[in-house]
Design an enzyme around this catalytic site. Structure first.
Site, mmCIF file in Angstrom:
data_model
loop_
_atom_site.group_PDB
_atom_site.id
_atom_site.type_symbol
_atom_site.label_atom_id
_atom_site.label_comp_id
_atom_site.label_asym_id
_atom_site.label_seq_id
_atom_site.Cartn_x
_atom_site.Cartn_y
_atom_site.Cartn_z
ATOM 1 N N ARG B 241 0.864 -1.180 0.000
ATOM 2 C CA ARG B 241 0.000 0.000 0.000
ATOM 3 C C ARG B 241 0.901 1.231 0.000
ATOM 4 O O ARG B 241 1.955 1.247 0.670
ATOM 5 C CB ARG B 241 -0.892 0.032 1.250
ATOM 6 C CG ARG B 241 -2.069 -0.931 1.227
ATOM 7 C CD ARG B 241 -3.115 -0.589 0.153
ATOM 8 N NE ARG B 241 -4.192 -1.564 0.093
ATOM 9 C CZ ARG B 241 -4.193 -2.666 -0.662
ATOM 10 N NH1 ARG B 241 -3.147 -2.936 -1.430
ATOM 11 N NH2 ARG B 241 -5.238 -3.474 -0.664
ATOM 12 N N GLU B 270 -4.032 7.089 -4.478
ATOM 13 C CA GLU B 270 -4.533 6.531 -5.738
ATOM 14 C C GLU B 270 -5.918 7.072 -6.049
ATOM 15 O O GLU B 270 -6.705 7.268 -5.131
ATOM 16 C CB GLU B 270 -4.599 4.991 -5.639
ATOM 17 C CG GLU B 270 -3.230 4.377 -5.520
ATOM 18 C CD GLU B 270 -3.254 2.860 -5.357
ATOM 19 O OE1 GLU B 270 -4.307 2.253 -5.593
ATOM 20 O OE2 GLU B 270 -2.214 2.296 -4.997
ATOM 21 N N HIS B 288 -1.310 -0.136 -9.662
ATOM 22 C CA HIS B 288 -1.890 -1.077 -8.691
ATOM 23 C C HIS B 288 -2.413 -2.319 -9.407
ATOM 24 O O HIS B 288 -3.576 -2.696 -9.259
ATOM 25 C CB HIS B 288 -3.012 -0.397 -7.886
ATOM 26 C CG HIS B 288 -3.279 -1.090 -6.563
ATOM 27 N ND1 HIS B 288 -3.686 -0.447 -5.430
ATOM 28 C CD2 HIS B 288 -3.154 -2.399 -6.207
ATOM 29 C CE1 HIS B 288 -3.831 -1.317 -4.430
ATOM 30 N NE2 HIS B 288 -3.501 -2.513 -4.888
#
Lengths: 324, 324
Positions: B241, B270, B288
């Site tokens: 993350r 994000e 991602h």
């Protein structure tokens, strides 16, 4: 008064990258001739030093032709800075009793890493994503990027299971790939399944990785017919020599989508790239850099010094490629 | 005449990629509510269905806040399509006795492959070379491309040795890297050296790979101080993350050349990327997509169906993340 005998001269062709990186260190130890530092044409440079040249040290892209060999009557040793020796006229060397040696396993692991890196990059679209992201093509919408494929479980056919091929196999085995290979002969002490022909290998593979030597037998071994068997989802990685693949047919298959993608570190007409591939995101191109790491360069420097010393002292060499 | 009782509703938030890929199959098996298909604001949509929502199925970037949880009195189950559950208010779920489950090890190998791919790409400059080659910057002169570094022999510190971290370790071990790790607690049955803190780990690492959960304890765990210890040649890969790294400080260290490079699949805000990194060839960015393969998607579909079925039939779930 005695004259000091002139040290045997070593003609450097290319020059290899390692020579440029370690030129000072090299020059303190050996009597090198550096044709690229004069304005003479190569054949004239060679003629004017022909009596004293005992050895050649050459890069992977510097041809050692019958003509060059013929103009050097004292030549006894050709040392390549590469694993491949397809640029050296081995028949002529054999006929003249000239010893040929290569880089051995100096950078086998680096080339294997490059093969694995290219494979993951193509299959997981890393370079493509990086390009799109940096061109600001990501809105958080998944549709911007297609689903990729899982590496694990894929059947990987390795073409040529020498040191490099074995390192590739170890790496991909750890990623859950199913490895098999083809090679001139079945390797003893290797448990990966062997296929006697490229046709048998490709019909049992989702991915082909080329890591064999370029010889008359392997020239254009991977052609359109082989690629059509590999199929629309199939991926080819080449870290060996461009001409093992029929590049014209490879380009055609990629442009038409008849194979799924390619990771290419080597090309048939280096330094020329097939420009038709520049617009394809499923193709990743690197400039014959499989071996080009600082560590490989240092290790090659040591290897070259050791072998030139051995040659000059008439001691056994490492990595002779012609079995006299 | 009997009325057929309404099937318990499952609120889909995101929606997760797997939901879009398998929407037809999913919809034949469960009663899903799809807020993105209406023009209602989310809170209004949720209010109007609040009495019937027994479960939530959410993507990694869809917050399941205390407010959402509070507006759903019948909510008993939250299933994440991701491994990480930092977007779910776990404290509130625990208080209400709501079960939370994640994707388990569905795509651990895919994420590990992405980590290895990003690592090789950054260290061996694959995306950078691909870009330069396609921009026609190769004349055969080696000077166009700097020497890269060898992967083998590098000390790789893995931050978080769960399923993903273990798969990364296996892969890099096969490439000759020297693995060690940090984690909340030392793992039994693992032979890689353990460091109790990120400071100890980084001072014994050339490369850091982040594969831990984002929690209050790991938030901004990797900051400027840690990066300065990693140093000018050091490389960071993050597939976990974004917020585990202080992104502002990461950008600063990369721009100033205080660390050597980075491969990033995740970001702190994000879908926003730090645009300062777009011009850096030693930084590879992917959106991602560690888990986004066809195979992982299929396997996640099966996992989600199995767990929703188990929930609806009051059977034991896989992958509960809150220990009730």
């Amino acid at each position: 008064m005695n004259t000091i005998p002139l040290a045997p001269a070593i003609l450097v062709l290319g020059p290899p990258l390692v020579f440029k990186a370690y030129e000072t260190e090299f020059s303190e130890r050996f009597n090198f001739l550096k044709p690229w530092k004069t304005s003479d044409p190569l054949h004239q440079f060679i003629s004017s030093h022909s009596a004293n040249v005992k050895a050649i040290f050459c890069s992977a892209v510097s041809p050692v032709t019958a003509e060059i060999i013929g103009s050097l009557p004292e030549l006894r040793f050709v040392l390549a800075s590469s694993t491949g020796v397809n640029h050296i006229d081995l028949g002529e060397c054999r006929r003249r009793g000239i010893v040929v040696a290569n880089a051995g396993s100096t950078f086998s692991e680096d080339v294997a890493d490059m093969a694995v890196g290219l494979l993951i990059d193509v299959v997981r679209r890393i370079s493509a994503s990086n390009r799109l992201v940096k061109a600001r093509v990501w809105s958080g919408r998944e549709e911007d990027y297609p689903l990729t494929r899982k590496i694990g479980g894929k059947r990987v056919g390795i073409v040529g299971l020498g040191q490099i091929g074995l390192h590739i196999a170890t790496r991909l085995n750890a990623m859950g790939c199913i490895i098999s290979y083809t090679s001139r002969t079945m390797k003893p002490h290797v448990t990966y399944p062997f296929h006697p022909t490229i046709q048998k290998l490709v019909s049992n593979s989702d991915i082909l990785i080329v890591s064999c030597a370029l010889t008359d037998q392997t020239y254009h071994m991977i052609d359109r017919e082989v690629m059509l068997v590999l199929g629309k989802e199939g991926v080819i990685v080449n870290v060996a020599r461009g001409a093992i693949i029929n590049e014209k047919e490879l380009v055609e298959c990629l442009v038409k989508g008849e194979i799924g993608g390619a990771g290419l570190d080597v090309f048939e007409h280096e330094p020329k790239f097939p420009e038709e591939l520049f617009r394809l995101d499923n193709v990743v191109l690197t400039p014959h850099h499989g071996a080009v790491t600082e560590e490989a360069c240092r290790s090659l420097y040591d290897h070259v010094c050791k072998n030139l010393d051995a040659f000059l002292l008439n001691k056994p060499l490492e990595c002779e490629v012609i079995d006299m």
